[in-house]
Each structure stands twice: as structure tokens, then as C-alpha cells.
Design a protein around this motif. Sequence first.
Motif, PDB file in Angstrom:
ATOM      1  N   THR A 477     120.914 -20.936  69.459  1.00 29.93           N
ATOM      2  CA  THR A 477     120.040 -20.238  68.511  1.00 29.93           C
ATOM      3  C   THR A 477     119.357 -19.099  69.242  1.00 29.93           C
ATOM      4  N   THR A 478     119.104 -18.022  68.517  1.00 32.30           N
ATOM      5  CA  THR A 478     118.337 -16.905  69.055  1.00 32.30           C
ATOM      6  C   THR A 478     117.669 -16.191  67.893  1.00 32.30           C
ATOM      7  N   GLY A 479     116.382 -15.991  67.980  1.00 29.63           N
ATOM      8  CA  GLY A 479     115.653 -15.359  66.893  1.00 29.63           C
ATOM      9  C   GLY A 479     115.801 -16.154  65.608  1.00 29.63           C
ATOM     10  N   LYS A 480     116.315 -15.514  64.568  1.00 25.91           N
ATOM     11  CA  LYS A 480     116.537 -16.167  63.277  1.00 25.91           C
ATOM     12  C   LYS A 480     117.954 -16.717  63.156  1.00 25.91           C
ATOM     13  N   SER A 481     118.745 -16.607  64.211  1.00 22.62           N
ATOM     14  CA  SER A 481     120.177 -16.891  64.127  1.00 22.62           C
ATOM     15  C   SER A 481     120.546 -18.208  64.790  1.00 22.62           C
TER      16      SER A 481
END
Length: 864
Positions: A477-481
Motif C-alpha cells: 500500500t502507498t498513499g490511497k493505493s
Amino acid sequence: MLKKILKISAIVLVVIVAALFAIPYFFKDQIKAKIAEAINESVDAKVSFADADLSLFKNFPNATVGIEKLVIINKAPFEGDTLVSLGELNLKMSIKELFKGKDEPLNIQGITSENGLINIIFNKDGVGNFDIALKDKKETDKDEKSKPLSLKIQNYKIENFTFRYIDQGSKIKMVIDSLNHEGTGDFTNSKLDLTTKSTAKISLDMDKVNYMKNVNLTLDAVLGIDLDKSKYTFKENKALINQLPLEFDGFIQMVEAGQIYDLKFKTPTSSFTNFLGLIPSAYSSGLNGVKTTGDFTVVGFAKGQLTDTTVPKFNIAIASNNASFQYPNLPKSVQNIVIDTKIINETGILNDTYVNLDKLSFRIDQDVFSAKANVKNITVNPFVSAALKGTINLANLSKAYPIKMEKPLAGILKADVTTQFDMASVEKSQYQNIKNAGTMSLSGFKYTDENNKSMNISTALVEFNPSTINLKQFNATTGKSDIAINGILENFYGFMFKKQELKGNFNMSSNQLAVDDFMTAGEPATAKTEAKPTEAMKIPAFLNCTINAKATTVLYDNLKLKDVSGKLIVKDEKATLENFKTSIFGGTIGLSGAVSTKTKVPTFDMNLGFNQVDIAQTFTQLEMMKKIAPIAGIINGKLNSTIKLNGNLDANELTPDLKSISGDLLGQLLSTTVNSKNSTLLNALGSNIKFIDLNKLNLNDIKAALTFDNGKVNVKPFDIKYQDIKVTVGGTHGFDQTMNYNLKFDVPAKYLGSEANAFIAKMSPADAAKLENIPINAVIGGNFSNPKISTDMKTAISSLASQVANQQKEKLTQKGASALSDLINKNTKAKDTTQAAKTEKEQKTQEVTKKASDLLNGIFKKKN
């Protein structure tokens, strides 16, 4: 008397000082000519310098000759290559040298230079670009006159130099950067001691593999120089490689075949602090207060001759046994450190060099990690054998070593991998000769970059096979992703060691993918710098892979794409999209095409298919569609459309540059209604055309074809039906909102107002049915917010009047002819009766024409 002596002395002093200022100007041209002559008679190359000057004050009582921007450029076979470039060169000499004759040698005592470049190149034939000395045809002539330049140096100094060494045959590149070096010694003697101080940064690449990058070097040494024998002996010296101290003993001697080496070197102490000092400064910290146990030593020698075919024999041993270290103010230590490495050449043949990393291991808490590797046959076909095994808690690295990171790492790395391969098999993809086995995993990995963008890898599992690397699981996961990936990676070693393509075939899925999470954020403006824009990802040239992708939601710019799926093929800095589709705007969009970042300006070529998409949302949220057809808020309903377009992309955002796009659009409107109140254009059109209620227009199944290029949209003529009125629409508009449209109305007379209907009511149904539709033309100019509309109502009035008059005239003519026939047949009426009938006929014809004209003028007088 005393006053007179002082006055004369002052005058003499002023004269001397004035002379010291004036002499350089008098001798400047002579000095420039002397320098040019010395260079031209010495080298076979293109030499230039911006200026040459003379100073009698810098090194008084000696003179200083300064040369600015001296450049030496090679001739064939290195045509155009810069051999030497010096920002500034100063030559110190006795003042009397200025008064020597043209053929007398110019003796140089000292040299200083700044901001220089020395660029040494050996081509594939072994020819060096530095051999630029003119061959003297009379070398054997003992009585040959002296050259106009002679060196009797006592000191020299260079600052901020770059030295590049490139051997195209052996694929070796060495760069010594930020080089500062100075030496003091009397070169007027054939034997002298030269005291030197040097600092530099060194980088080394061999056959596309980087071995050193900006390694700091420091050397303070006294060299015993024998100019007659070209022999240089290390007497007193202290060297630092980063912070690792080394001492040298021995000599280097230049001979006709090459150089003879007889050197020994070692660390002056055995403390493990020596090892910490070897770590590059970019990843290290100061050594003050570090507690160490155990030892670390570097011992070696180089002995033999360096020629075109041989190297000195050498043996370098790097060793540590059961060592440890702990930095002050850090909670953890690194224990049980064992290092056993040897770099050996026993024959003098470079290919026989081998590297044995027999053991490298350490422990942090209870986590133990070990590695071993062997490399041989290094120049012909390097063979590598290696093994990694153990566990590393990444969070402990910053707790045990002061790594220069703004954000700490976290995660558990586990490895149990073995590999054997040779470079020829890697280059030829002969996987049967490659032996890979084992697994590597990473879990709980957390990393935050300098822009506060974080990456969290919950699980990553890699399995090594002879021909492929199997990415069995990758969840992050990274940020909203969030992303999940699995697949096969091919040619990993070819990519790592030979800069070949990295091939792969992957499946990717995501619940939500925000494109912004994978963009590099720009830098905000400061008091001294301007803001830097966001940088888009450039498609890597080395990547050749296929990705089958699915995402429940994709966030791109201001759009929310649902149920995204398709195939992405990445190759040659180009991303090709196949069968991509998504749900958006109440319908679906299909997409295929390509994006390329190979050129300086990224480009795209796309085909899109819109199916049942909401018109209001599509033409509001897509800037490109808003420019192509500014109908948002005016037309409600659904749209089917196909669009072909290409152009440039904004380099920062990877969004279409609207000024560059071109293409065509075919569209069909479905279940549409018109809201003219939201359109300045339709309001203006309604004010000029009274016979159509624009809100009642039926646009269902209307099909339109558009082309666009250079910021202009061309609409091919299409028809609209309003009751029994036909409207043909065509023209152009620009992305800047300017427009030029033609509307052709085919209007039945009954729609021209109440007076027209009253008049038509007096006509017989048969006569009214014979009236032809009236053509009315409207031209729309200006722009969408301030339209300019003109109509040809006068022409319409004339057309209708002419129709009515001709019809009545034809009718009355037929009636009069019938009456005349009756008169002749009866032959009973008088001549004056016939004349009265004729007069009555003419009066009625004139009366009908006048009434028709008055009626039409009343209907359209506002339009006039």
C-alpha cells in the motif's frame, strides 16, 4: 638637503612602481607570442587560449604569466575530443626571462592552475589521445637549437581538477573528481624529494559494472624522485580511503615497456575502527566515541611490471575476526563480525585475478546474516558463485548504525539463496548454465521518502529458478493505493550485469489505485529558488514486460474510474494499452492505444469508445471533451461515441496537451433534452428565431461527425428535425471558444406567426398546400459567451411574397381566360363589358399582391 634626498627618493620610488605597472602592458604581446610559439612547436593539436597576462606583483620579485581558458583539442583519430581544458594557468618565472631573445629557452619555476580537465582516452586499437608531441626530424642532432620552453619547477599546485581515464578496449572508466594536489621540490636537480598533498574523489567502472563511486581519497606523501631513472619512491606517506588509513612503502619506476611496481601497503593499526572508516561518507558517520572489539586489517603488495599484456602480481587480504561495534547514543550493537576476503593475482595475467569472499557474517540481536562469494576469470568471462542466508530486521539497522535517512526503515528480510553463473551465459540467455535456487522474502516493510510518501509492503516473496525469478506474492500500500502483484521476471542477471532488458509477465490487482501516489512531488518555492513542478514517471528503457491489470477503482486527476481492466505492455519506453475498459459517467469507456516517453516531449495515440455515458458529467469533468464540444449543462442525456486522437502529453502531469491534439469523433445522442436557459448561445438564437422553441428540440439519435486539429474543431453538417422544420447545422469552433457556424432552416409558412396563419386561412386548402417551405439562414460568430447572430429574413420575406403573388397571378390569369372564352362563345355582350372585365381583373391582381406584401412586412418587421 634631506628634503631634496627624500623628494628624489620618492620620485624614484614612484617611477619604479609605475614601471612595474607599465612593463606588463609593454611585454604582453611578446609574452603571448612566446607562449603560442612554445606550444605550437611542441604539440600536434588544436590549441587556443582566451588571453595571456603578466603580473610583477603576485610573486614579486618574480614575474607571473597568466593564461586564461587554455584548451587543447585532439586531431585524428580523436578528432574533436578535449584533451586538456584549464580555466586558469599561472607560470612563475624570473623577471629576467622577459628580456630573453626569441630563440632562448623560457625557464618556468612554478605552476598553478584551477578548474581543469584532463581527459585521457585509449581507443580499441590501444592508441592514446595524449601522444600529441611533435616528432623532431633532427632528434639525433646534438647541436639542435634549444626549445623556447624549459622547466625548472620548484613548486606547483592544481585546484578543482577532473581527471578522466577511459580505455575503450578493456572497457575501463576511471574518474578522479574534485582533485586538489600540490607539490614542492627542486626540479633543477636530477634527484629530489617532492613533498605532496592530495585530495580527490574516485569512481571506477569496469565492463559496465561500478566498483567505486565518489570514494574520498587523501594522500600526504614525500616522494623520492630520480629523474634520470624515472623512479619514484614512497618515503613518508599517509593515505586515507574514506576514513581508512593506509601506509605505502616501495617504488614505481617508468621504463620503456611500461612501469615497474614494487609496493607494500597495510593499515597502520588493526582496530575495527578501520573498517568503519572504509564505508563511504554518504552512508557513514563520524567515528568519535565508537566502541569496537576485534580487529580489521588490510595488507597487500603489488610487484611486477605493468605493460600492454601484463599486470604486477598482487595480493590484497582483508580480514576481521569476531569483531563488534556500537555507536554512542544508539541502543544496539553489531556482534560476531567475521570478514575474510582476498583479491589475488599470482601470474601477472589480468584474467587470472580472482576474488574470494570466503565469509562475511554478523549478528544484530538474535538475527544472523551471512554471505560468501567467489569471482574468477574476470576479464574473459567472469564466473560468479555466491550464497546469502539469514535474517535482517531492517528496523535494527538504524538502531545499530547511524544511517543517514530522514525516515527509518522497518521490516523483516529473510534470504536463503545460492547462485552460480558466468557472464557469457547471461549475455546469451543460456539458462541451462545458470544455477539459481532458494527464496527471499520481505514482510512488514515500511519506508517514507523525503516527500513524506510512504510505501508499506506487507508481504513480498521471491523464488529463484535457473531461468526466471518468480514473484509469488507482492502486496503493498502507498498513499490511497493498494496493489497485489504476482508473475515471472526473466533475464534478471542480464539486466543487473549487462544492462540488458528486464523482461516479465505479471498480474496486478487493486481495490483502489491513485495515480498521484506514483508521481514524484515537486518542490515548493523558497526565498531563493523557484518551485519545481511535479515530475511524471518516465517509462524505463530497460523494461520489457506485460501486465494484466484489474482495479476496482482508479483515481486519476479529478476522475474516479470504476471496474478498470486491461493489458499493459511496456517496451522501448512505450506503454501500450490493450482492451482497457472502465465504468464511468453512468456508462463505460473502452480504450486502446499507446503512451511514449522516449522523446523529450511525451506523446500519445489513443482510440476511445464511449457507451451510454452521461453527457453532463462527460463534458464537465473531461477537459478535453469540454474543449471539443462545450455542451455541458445544455444537453442532458446519454452519448455513444468513438474518438481517435493523438498528440503530446504534459511532461509533468502526463495529461494531454490540448494545443497539440488532433483526431476525429463520431457521436450519437440518446434520450436527450435541451436546457437553453443554461446557454448564452441558445438564448441569443431563440431571440432571433421565433418559430422554434429550443427547449422542445428532439435530439434523440442525432449523429454528428467532428474532426479537430491545431485547436480547431470542424463539425460536418448534420440535420435536426423540429416538428416539420428541418435544420442543417455545420461549421467550426476553436478551443479558445471562438466559433463560425451556419444554420439552414427549411420553414413551412404556417410557422411564421398568427398573421400568416390568418392569411393562409383565407386561402383554399389546396392553395395553402401549394406554398413551398421558406429557407432561412443564420450565421453564428463571436464566441460561446458572447455570440454574434445574423439572419437573412429579408430574403425570406421576398421569397414568400413572390410565391403568394405568383400563385394568385396564376389563379386570376386562369380565371380571366375562362371568362374570355365564355364571352367569345356567347358573342352576346358588348365590347365595353369585355373592357370592364379586363379592368376588374387587373385591379384584383394588384389588390392581392399588395395585401400579401403588407402581411409579410408585418410578420418580419422586427427582424428588419
